[in-house]
Design an enzyme around this catalytic site. Structure first.
Site, short mmCIF file in Angstrom:
data_model
loop_
_atom_site.label_atom_id
_atom_site.label_comp_id
_atom_site.label_asym_id
_atom_site.label_seq_id
_atom_site.Cartn_x
_atom_site.Cartn_y
_atom_site.Cartn_z
N HIS A 57 -5.10 -9.08 33.48
CA HIS A 57 -5.51 -7.68 33.45
C HIS A 57 -5.24 -6.80 34.72
O HIS A 57 -5.27 -5.78 34.63
CB HIS A 57 -6.96 -7.89 32.90
N HIS A 98 -1.58 -1.32 25.96
CA HIS A 98 -2.28 -2.31 26.85
C HIS A 98 -1.80 -3.86 26.58
O HIS A 98 -1.61 -4.45 27.70
CB HIS A 98 -3.52 -1.92 26.41
#
Ligand SMILES: [Zn+2]
Length: 366
Positions: free
Chosen positions: A253, A270
């Site tokens: 992430h 994302h």
């Protein structure tokens, strides 16, 4: 350190659930405030109303498109004016985050109804706030998870397949990030270290992706909901959601966050950037080639990016990638949950290598 696991009070997933929404949430209150987009209302307004009766107190409020402090304040005023006592967010991530924030400030229950399965955010006790111009503003850490997360499988199966695949990319990271964070004894978003339960969920999440990912993708391309689709929705939403929040985040992430600095990647979802972040993390860890190839195989099978070109980066330059690497390593980002020190130079080297591995895999196998 103390182990903590947090989760929504109830998770409901099934076909036709949108039409049963009233019976699912009736215990929470008697005046319902639904945050939904204009297009969401057109698609689902009628099904939602089918579950309520004429005498029910239901108010639809149109979302203006951004989860900002101004929008939250506007909706809070409307919520109070209508005398509502339950907030329901129906749609994508920004609507969910707005609904969670309204419920937090107004101290009422919140129901999250995802109509897509592109991230693992619906179950979490977190809202990401943006400015009116869409720039990141701040994280709003909430004291509790949503009261109910309700997923209608038929609705998600009819959404564009790329969104489901992006959700698989977000879910792909869960086991690897948790594994690294646990090795580092890092604190999770839940405020403690990972329970054995959370670890088991992250492993189930990964195995479900490998087993069901392609089958689910092919079904959703044809706009149908099979058992594989149900399993992938559960992996993307529940397993990944609980897994990241109570298992821990680490490099993948953070690398995603680094890539947001590059304009060319702005049209990538994302989960697509996170999937490439997984490859970068595996290189950072010097994982066995076998493990890397398993991930490469999966990504190619479902259509997740494994090269910089697939992340829409046409011209690769050292300067550009160093910017990504530096941003990945800013203080406070989750890359520091890795069980060893990681520098921007390490991330740069891992990005270059991950990209080359991705390119080579395609030449050798596809
Ligand atoms: Zn994510």
């Amino acid at each position: 350190m103390t182990k903590i696991l947090i989760s929504p009070s109830k998770y409901i997933q099934g076909k036709g659930e949108m039409k049963r929404i009233k019976e699912r949430i009736a215990d929470l209150g008697d005046s319902f405030f639904i945050v939904i987009s204009e297009s969401g209302y057109k698609r689902f307004g009628q099904s939602i109303m089918e579950s309520f009766s004429e005498s029910d107190n239901v108010h639809f409020s149109k979302f203006n498109g951004e989860c900002s402090k101004i929008e939250i304040d506007r909706l809070r005023a409307e919520f109070r004016e209508k005398g509502s006592n339950v907030v329901i967010g129906i749609g994508g991530g920004k609507i969910h985050d707005t609904a969670k924030a309204i419920a937090y400030y107004e101290n009422t229950p919140v129901v999250i109804v995802p109509t897509i399965s592109s991230t693992d955010a619906p179950t979490s006790a977190l809202s990401v706030l943006y400015t009116e111009d869409g720039e990141f503003d701040e994280y709003l850490i909430l004291p509790k998870n949503p009261d109910i997360v309700l997923v209608d499988v038929d609705v998600v199966a009819k959404a564009p397949v790329r969104l489901l695949v992006a959700g698989m990319g977000d879910a792909l990271a869960t086991v690897f990030e948790a594994r690294a964070a646990i090795k580092a004894n890092a604190q999770t978003m839940a405020g403690g270290t990972a329970t054995n339960a959370a670890i088991a969920l992250t492993e189930l999440c990964y195995n479900t992706l490998l087993e069901e990912g392609l089958k689910a993708k092919l079904a959703v391309e044809n706009k149908v909901a099979t058992k594989a689709v149900e399993n992938i929705i559960e992996a993307n939403t529940l397993l990944s959601g609980l897994g990241f929040e109570s298992g821990g985040l680490s490099a993948a992430h953070a690398v995603h966050n680094g890539f947001t600095a590059i304009e060319e990647t702005h049209n990538m979802y994302h989960g697509e950037k996170v999937a490439f972040g997984v490859l970068v993390q595996l290189v950072l860890e010097n994982a066995p080639l076998e493990d890397i190839e398993e991930v490469l195989y999966f990504c190619n099978e479902v259509g997740l990016p494994t090269t910089l070109k697939e992340l829409n980066i046409k011209e690769v330059s050292e300067e550009k990638l160093m910017e990504v690497a530096k941003l990945s390593c800013v203080e406070g980002d989750t890359i520091h949950n890795m069980p060893f020190e990681v520098t921007p130079e390490d991330v740069y080297a891992a990005i270059i290598t991950a990209n080359t591995l991705g390119e080579k895999f395609k030449i050798d196998n596809i």
